[in-house]
Design a protein around this motif. Structure first.
Motif, mmCIF file in Angstrom:
data_model
loop_
_atom_site.group_PDB
_atom_site.id
_atom_site.type_symbol
_atom_site.label_atom_id
_atom_site.label_comp_id
_atom_site.label_asym_id
_atom_site.label_seq_id
_atom_site.Cartn_x
_atom_site.Cartn_y
_atom_site.Cartn_z
ATOM 1 N N ILE A 76 19.362 -0.426 -2.284
ATOM 2 C CA ILE A 76 18.427 1.315 -2.198
ATOM 3 C C ILE A 76 17.868 0.775 -1.237
ATOM 4 C CG2 ILE A 76 17.586 3.029 -3.231
ATOM 5 C CD1 ILE A 76 19.898 3.701 -3.518
ATOM 6 N N ALA A 77 16.664 -0.313 -2.063
ATOM 7 C CA ALA A 77 15.925 -0.579 -0.966
ATOM 8 C C ALA A 77 15.868 -2.194 -1.606
ATOM 9 C CB ALA A 77 14.759 -0.019 -1.170
ATOM 10 N N PRO A 78 16.180 -3.266 -0.476
ATOM 11 C CA PRO A 78 15.902 -4.097 -0.538
ATOM 12 C C PRO A 78 14.521 -5.118 -1.127
ATOM 13 C CG PRO A 78 17.750 -4.255 1.078
ATOM 14 C CD PRO A 78 16.518 -2.568 0.810
ATOM 15 N N GLY A 79 14.456 -5.006 -1.698
ATOM 16 C CA GLY A 79 12.929 -5.813 -2.325
ATOM 17 C C GLY A 79 11.869 -4.783 -2.938
ATOM 18 N N PHE A 80 11.937 -3.286 -3.289
ATOM 19 C CA PHE A 80 11.508 -2.427 -3.445
ATOM 20 C C PHE A 80 11.907 -1.697 -3.923
ATOM 21 C CE2 PHE A 80 7.114 -0.377 -3.347
ATOM 22 C CZ PHE A 80 6.499 -1.426 -4.052
ATOM 23 N N PHE A 81 11.596 -0.293 -4.134
ATOM 24 C CA PHE A 81 12.429 0.832 -4.335
ATOM 25 C C PHE A 81 12.400 2.290 -3.945
ATOM 26 C CE2 PHE A 81 8.287 0.896 -6.372
ATOM 27 C CZ PHE A 81 7.562 1.993 -6.094
ATOM 28 N N ALA A 82 12.961 3.690 -3.579
ATOM 29 C CA ALA A 82 12.890 4.359 -3.122
ATOM 30 C C ALA A 82 11.768 5.590 -4.204
ATOM 31 C CB ALA A 82 14.131 4.819 -2.632
ATOM 32 N N TRP A 83 11.916 6.755 -3.548
ATOM 33 C CA TRP A 83 10.992 7.775 -4.175
ATOM 34 C C TRP A 83 11.633 8.574 -3.799
ATOM 35 C CZ3 TRP A 83 8.408 3.481 -1.295
ATOM 36 C CH2 TRP A 83 7.445 4.324 -0.308
ATOM 37 N N ARG A 84 10.782 10.439 -4.495
ATOM 38 C CA ARG A 84 11.556 11.351 -4.509
ATOM 39 C C ARG A 84 10.126 12.361 -5.315
ATOM 40 N NH1 ARG A 84 16.924 15.450 -4.652
ATOM 41 N NH2 ARG A 84 17.387 14.330 -6.498
ATOM 42 N N ILE A 122 2.789 -1.270 3.510
ATOM 43 C CA ILE A 122 2.592 -1.675 2.427
ATOM 44 C C ILE A 122 1.739 -3.305 2.420
ATOM 45 C CG2 ILE A 122 2.619 -1.460 0.457
ATOM 46 C CD1 ILE A 122 4.331 0.534 -0.016
ATOM 47 N N PRO A 123 1.038 -3.638 2.516
ATOM 48 C CA PRO A 123 0.375 -4.639 1.640
ATOM 49 C C PRO A 123 0.459 -5.738 0.571
ATOM 50 C CG PRO A 123 -1.673 -3.788 1.526
ATOM 51 C CD PRO A 123 -0.709 -2.974 1.660
ATOM 52 N N ILE A 124 1.515 -6.845 0.417
ATOM 53 C CA ILE A 124 2.051 -7.398 -0.769
ATOM 54 C C ILE A 124 1.178 -8.942 -1.545
ATOM 55 C CG2 ILE A 124 3.213 -8.365 -2.172
ATOM 56 C CD1 ILE A 124 3.567 -5.240 -1.727
ATOM 57 N N ASN A 125 -0.030 -8.609 -2.160
ATOM 58 C CA ASN A 125 -0.373 -9.919 -2.789
ATOM 59 C C ASN A 125 -1.820 -9.990 -1.867
ATOM 60 O OD1 ASN A 125 1.634 -11.262 -3.479
ATOM 61 N ND2 ASN A 125 2.011 -12.533 -2.540
ATOM 62 N N VAL A 154 -4.064 -4.228 -3.508
ATOM 63 C CA VAL A 154 -2.503 -3.309 -3.770
ATOM 64 C C VAL A 154 -1.651 -3.727 -4.590
ATOM 65 C CG1 VAL A 154 -0.984 -1.956 -2.814
ATOM 66 C CG2 VAL A 154 -2.815 -2.301 -1.360
ATOM 67 N N LYS A 155 -1.082 -2.878 -5.918
ATOM 68 C CA LYS A 155 -0.450 -3.244 -6.735
ATOM 69 C C LYS A 155 0.892 -3.674 -6.260
ATOM 70 C CE LYS A 155 -1.466 1.028 -8.358
ATOM 71 N NZ LYS A 155 -1.508 2.145 -8.780
ATOM 72 N N ALA A 156 1.500 -5.003 -5.841
ATOM 73 C CA ALA A 156 3.007 -5.046 -5.566
ATOM 74 C C ALA A 156 3.390 -4.141 -6.415
ATOM 75 C CB ALA A 156 2.759 -6.893 -5.993
ATOM 76 N N THR A 157 3.218 -3.957 -7.854
ATOM 77 C CA THR A 157 4.692 -3.449 -8.303
ATOM 78 C C THR A 157 5.149 -1.406 -7.997
ATOM 79 O OG1 THR A 157 3.070 -2.942 -10.017
ATOM 80 C CG2 THR A 157 4.381 -4.546 -10.553
ATOM 81 N N TYR A 169 3.563 -11.038 -9.530
ATOM 82 C CA TYR A 169 3.669 -12.335 -9.624
ATOM 83 C C TYR A 169 5.311 -11.216 -10.687
ATOM 84 C CZ TYR A 169 6.704 -14.854 -13.976
ATOM 85 O OH TYR A 169 7.106 -15.256 -15.189
ATOM 86 N N LEU A 170 5.153 -10.219 -11.049
ATOM 87 C CA LEU A 170 6.119 -9.231 -11.415
ATOM 88 C C LEU A 170 7.578 -8.663 -10.548
ATOM 89 C CD1 LEU A 170 4.402 -6.768 -14.280
ATOM 90 C CD2 LEU A 170 6.247 -8.603 -15.124
ATOM 91 N N HIS A 171 6.298 -8.603 -9.004
ATOM 92 C CA HIS A 171 7.035 -7.987 -7.425
ATOM 93 C C HIS A 171 7.632 -9.259 -7.538
ATOM 94 C CE1 HIS A 171 7.997 -6.315 -4.065
ATOM 95 N NE2 HIS A 171 7.274 -7.883 -3.408
ATOM 96 N N ARG A 172 7.546 -10.653 -7.500
ATOM 97 C CA ARG A 172 8.578 -11.766 -7.319
ATOM 98 C C ARG A 172 9.633 -11.772 -8.010
ATOM 99 N NH1 ARG A 172 3.988 -14.681 -6.739
ATOM 100 N NH2 ARG A 172 3.434 -15.564 -8.749
#
Length: 375
Positions: A180-188, A229-232, A252-255, A308-311
């Motif tokens: 769906i979204a490699p490494g993250f997620f999708a939203w509606r 979106i910046p991560i870390n 930014v919240k990496a989660t 850490y949770l994002h990794r």
């Protein structure tokens, strides 16, 4: 000579400008766009904590529930009648904060791009200025950060559309999975009048994956936007006479990809450091170092945990996502999420879930997957 010059009139820059100007200092804010808040690439889903800081501005409607879709189509339903956040008109939100800054005496210069900064000196597309302290609240491509010699944070590509798509006004939908979204997620996320924001972020081509999701949801775009979106967080956020805040600093919240709440929390630290420096007339690195100490010892701890949770999250395959959703689909776990869940502080609920479901511990040691490579 201004006391403080702020690059970027987004919510973080405007908030700092409002607070410093209210103390009686001369503040100038530069915004490269001709309008505040436009263009906006934000999903527009904010936590309730944000409005405790800035007041209830720009709100469209409350968000109480969420449905999380696993790659196999199974669902995890969370939430109840408690308000978890608000869907906002992001343009109105940004403009209201800028108005507040202006009302306190801050000068706001629209359509004026900052080209170069050096301690006390600011060169823009329209002129030359001087300031005792320069604040970079200018996003992922921050000119202030570059002039400070600080490397950029890792960036997730994001794409989003507005489309006709019906769902309950108080419910948001999340789609997870490497397909769906490699490494993250999708939203509606529901807006109004059967309109919704549909988007995703990914380490691969976000637009390619969004087109697949659009086909799956059977929607057509009325408008399209994209961004990063910046991560870390970056390694350092201060220099002589300069600070960087918000997306510019990777705060930014990496989660979840949300940057407004952590940015505002870091802005509070920046305001205190700026106030102290102005009172003492000391704008050295040593004086402004207190800013970094403040935010790293505060919201920085949660940002580190979210990273850490994002990794961990980026390592999961679709079959593992399916298993995790199945494990979480338990009344006792859902009760924990509903009672303890806070999107700004995911560590609190994550620890309790691990205690309730120790079978999830095995996912803490999954090896890295090759799909993380960008294309």
């Amino acid at each position: 000579m201004y006391d403080v010059a702020i690059v970027g009139a987004g919510p973080i820059g405007s908030f700092i400008g409002k607070e410093i100007a209210s103390l009686g200092y001369n503040v100038i804010i530069f915004e490269e766009h001709s309008e505040i808040g436009n263009p906006s690439h934000c999903s527009g889903l904010f936590s309730t904590n944000i409005f405790d800081i800035v007041g209830k501005i720009g709100i469209l409607h409350p968000a109480k529930k969420a449905v999380i879709y696993a790659p196999d189509g199974s669902k995890l339903r969370i939430g109840n009648d408690k308000v978890r956040g608000y869907v906002v008109d992001r343009v109105k939100f940004d403009r209201e904060l800028a108005k507040m800054a202006g009302a306190k005496g801050a000068e706001i210069h629209l359509k004026e791009r900052v080209k170069k900064v050096k301690y006390t000196d600011i060169s823009t597309s329209k002129g030359e200025y001087k300031a005792k302290i320069i604040v970079g609240a200018d996003g992922i491509n921050s000119i202030v950060r570059k002039e400070m010699g600080i490397g950029a944070p890792k960036i997730l590509g994001a794409a989003q559309i507005i489309a006709h798509s019906h769902l309950d006004e108080d419910t948001v939908e999340i789609f997870i999975g490497s397909s769906i979204a490699p490494g993250f997620f999708a939203w509606r996320i529901p807006l109004f009048d059967d309109l919704a924001k549909i988007g995703l972020a990914s380490y691969k081509s976000s637009w390619l994956y969004l087109k697949k999701l659009m086909k799956k949801l059977k929607v057509q775009p009325l408008s399209i936007s994209g961004g990063g979106i910046p991560i870390n967080t970056v390694e350092r956020t201060y220099a002589r006479g300069m600070l960087i805040v918000g997306d510019a600093a990777g705060q930014v919240k990496a989660t979840s990809g949300g940057g407004v709440y952590p940015g505002l929390m870091c802005a509070k630290c920046a305001i205190k450091a700026i106030k102290d420096a102005l009172e003492r007339g000391d704008y050295s690195e040593n004086a402004l170092k207190n800013y970094e100490t403040c935010w790293r010892n505060g919201i920085g701890k949660e940002l580190k945990y979210a990273s850490y949770l994002h990794r961990l999250y980026t390592k999961f395959r679709d079959d593992e996502f399916n298993k995790i959703i199945k494990i979480l689909n338990d009344e006792k776990v859902i009760k924990i999420i509903n009672e303890e869940g806070d999107i700004d502080y995911p560590s609190k609920v994550a620890i309790k879930i691990f205690r309730k479901k120790p079978s999830l511990m095995k996912y803490l040691s999954i090896p890295a997957r090759p799909y993380r490579k960008r294309i």
